[in-house]
Design an enzyme around this catalytic site. Structure first.
Site, mmCIF file in Angstrom:
data_model
loop_
_atom_site.group_PDB
_atom_site.id
_atom_site.type_symbol
_atom_site.label_atom_id
_atom_site.label_comp_id
_atom_site.label_asym_id
_atom_site.label_seq_id
_atom_site.Cartn_x
_atom_site.Cartn_y
_atom_site.Cartn_z
ATOM 1 N N THR A 308 114.868 67.112 -16.801
ATOM 2 C CA THR A 308 114.319 65.770 -17.028
ATOM 3 C C THR A 308 114.977 64.803 -16.054
ATOM 4 O O THR A 308 116.181 64.880 -15.798
ATOM 5 C CB THR A 308 114.557 65.306 -18.476
ATOM 6 O OG1 THR A 308 113.879 66.207 -19.351
ATOM 7 C CG2 THR A 308 113.999 63.914 -18.719
ATOM 8 N N PHE A 310 115.911 61.021 -15.351
ATOM 9 C CA PHE A 310 116.152 59.752 -16.036
ATOM 10 C C PHE A 310 116.389 58.657 -14.994
ATOM 11 O O PHE A 310 116.934 58.929 -13.918
ATOM 12 C CB PHE A 310 117.403 59.848 -16.919
ATOM 13 C CG PHE A 310 117.263 60.808 -18.075
ATOM 14 C CD1 PHE A 310 116.889 60.360 -19.335
ATOM 15 C CD2 PHE A 310 117.503 62.162 -17.906
ATOM 16 C CE1 PHE A 310 116.771 61.236 -20.402
ATOM 17 C CE2 PHE A 310 117.385 63.044 -18.974
ATOM 18 C CZ PHE A 310 117.015 62.583 -20.219
HETATM 19 O O1 LIG Z 1 114.853 62.696 -27.563
HETATM 20 C C1 LIG Z 1 115.738 62.829 -26.706
HETATM 21 O O2 LIG Z 1 116.758 63.508 -26.865
HETATM 22 C C2 LIG Z 1 115.550 62.161 -25.400
HETATM 23 O O3 LIG Z 1 116.492 61.750 -24.791
HETATM 24 C C3 LIG Z 1 114.158 62.181 -24.822
HETATM 25 C C4 LIG Z 1 113.964 63.541 -24.268
HETATM 26 C C5 LIG Z 1 113.293 64.493 -25.006
HETATM 27 C C6 LIG Z 1 113.131 65.763 -24.459
HETATM 28 C C7 LIG Z 1 113.634 66.055 -23.219
HETATM 29 C C8 LIG Z 1 114.307 65.087 -22.493
HETATM 30 C C9 LIG Z 1 114.459 63.819 -23.020
#
Ligand SMILES: O=C(O)C(=O)Cc1ccccc1
Length: 427
Positions: A308, A310
């Protein structure tokens, strides 16, 4: 064409007053569950969030009249935002209301930031991506402790103080209101795709992208101790996590319904708090430790290349550099159908500037154009390219883009996350 007046901005239904005192007894008892949860969760920020023992201890020992009054202020502020802010279109009439905000804190000059385009000059602190003054930087993220966003925040700001917020909108507001210094939000995932909410809010708010972090995400199926896979009839998690594990969940052949929650760790917390013995969460091993859950199945994401990306956001942009790889994010709109899109993208191709991402979102201020008797859908295009705004090629490219577009905004120019993508984690 957009103008500042057309952009969505912040309107407060009543003034927020930040003081150095802990919240009143009245506040303590009247805020909804989210308030209590956030305050409890925010206490994690006083400890190392990656030390499960310290985190567990801090949850148990939490009290409003703890040693750090300022920290308590941060905790309450996030909750106050959630109950007092409404996102509203910013026009000259409601700007009056914004200017009524009262702030009893010399360090926080809220009304300047909120009342329009008054830019503060860049300071020496903005020239670096490292925390300000060498002091703890306050980093707000969406979710609760144990969320992947918190891990991303810790990767970006290892010495930060981390503030959880339930809603995406509150994350933006916390930085705009000087409750936090940086926001960390997920933008896209290699399996699940784009996080549309982040894209939409980037445009509605005036924060700048100052960095990015790419995080390997390792999802687990979590449940209360003693619960077996056969006991389950429901799995809850963030929609991105559900999407990233869809095939594996099907293969596990469980008789379960899927339900969305605000964050992966929020799902784990709910199971733990409500003693849900028929429900599993998808989340990290770290979330399991924090909320006292067992890992029923490890590594349930559909592909091991599950990363992911960010973004880190701030009130001010950083000064772009050319001595290290930089990426720039822009958003634009145009009037004349798809051939213009081709022309816009070609200005980068001619200069050998690599495009790394293109995303289109509905043009919320003008969703449709009538062409004869047909309706044409209108879009905003978000483009990331691998060049710094300090690079003359990027400057020339954008001056060409401006020729073809009715609206163009640089969302930020920031260092590319070059850390090797090899570790497993997210916890
Ligand atoms: O819900 C979380 O933990 C988040 O930070 C959002 C997310 C959800 C799934 C993958 C990466 C981030």
């Amino acid at each position: 064409m957009f103008s500042a007046g057309q952009l969505f901005s912040v309107t407060l239904t009543k003034p927020i007053i930040l003081t150095d005192s802990p919240p009143s007894k009245h506040l303590r008892h009247t805020r909804h569950r989210q308030f209590t949860t956030q305050c409890t969760n925010n206490l994690h920020s006083a400890t190392n969030p990656f030390d499960p023992a310290a985190v567990a201890a801090s949850v148990k020992n939490f009290t409003f009249t703890g040693p750090s009054k300022n920290r308590t202020d941060l905790q309450t502020s996030c909750a106050i935002i959630s109950s007092t802010i409404i996102g509203k279109q910013h026009d000259n009439e409601n700007r009056k209301g914004i200017e009524n905000i009262t702030v009893v804190n010399a360090e926080r000059v809220l009304d300047l930031e909120l009342s329009g385009n008054i830019r503060k000059p860049l300071t020496i602190n903005d020239m670096s991506t490292s925390p300000m003054h060498g002091s703890e930087i306050r980093v707000v993220y969406q979710g609760v402790p144990g969320a992947y966003s918190e891990t991303a925040a810790a990767k970006a700001y290892p010495n930060g103080e981390f503030i959880p917020c339930e809603q995406f909108e509150q994350v933006f507001q916390a930085v705009e209101l000087w409750i936090a210094d940086r926001a960390v939000l997920p933008l896209e995932n290699s399996l699940g795709g784009s996080v549309h909410r982040t894209y939409d809010l980037l445009l509605r708010h005036r924060l700048h992208i100052v960095g990015e972090v790419q995080l390997p995400v390792r999802h687990c199926l979590l449940a209360l101790p003693g619960v077996n896979k056969q006991d389950l009839n429901r799995v809850i998690s963030h929609p991105q996590a559900l999407a990233q594990c869809e095939l594996t969940l099907t293969k596990l052949d469980l008789k379960i319904t899927r339900e969305s929650s605000n964050s992966t760790a929020g799902a784990a917390e709910l199971i733990s708090e409500s003693n849900l013995r028929n429900t599993a969460a998808i989340g990290s091993e770290r979330a399991a430790k924090i909320y006292g859950l067992n890992v029923l199945v490890e590594g349930i994401h559909d592909d091991c290349n599950n990363f992911t990306r960010f973004l880190m956001l701030a009130r001010e942009p950083i000064i772009p550099r050319i001595d290290q790889p930089f990426r720039t994010s822009i958003v634009f709109a145009h009037d004349n159908g798809t051939s213009v899109l081709f022309k816009v993208l070609s200005v980068f191709a001619f200069r050998n500037i690599n495009l790394t991402k293109i995303e289109s979102r509905p043009h919320r201020l003008r969703p449709i154009t009538i062409v004869g008797s047909a309706k044409r859908f209108e879009y905003l295009f978000y483009v990331d390219f691998d060049a710094s705004m300090a690079d003359v090629r990027a400057q020339n490219a954008l001056s060409d883009v401006q020729e073809f577009t009715t609206f163009l905004r640089v969302l930020g120019s920031y260092p590319v996350d070059m850390t090797p993508l090899c570790s497993s984690g997210g916890d």
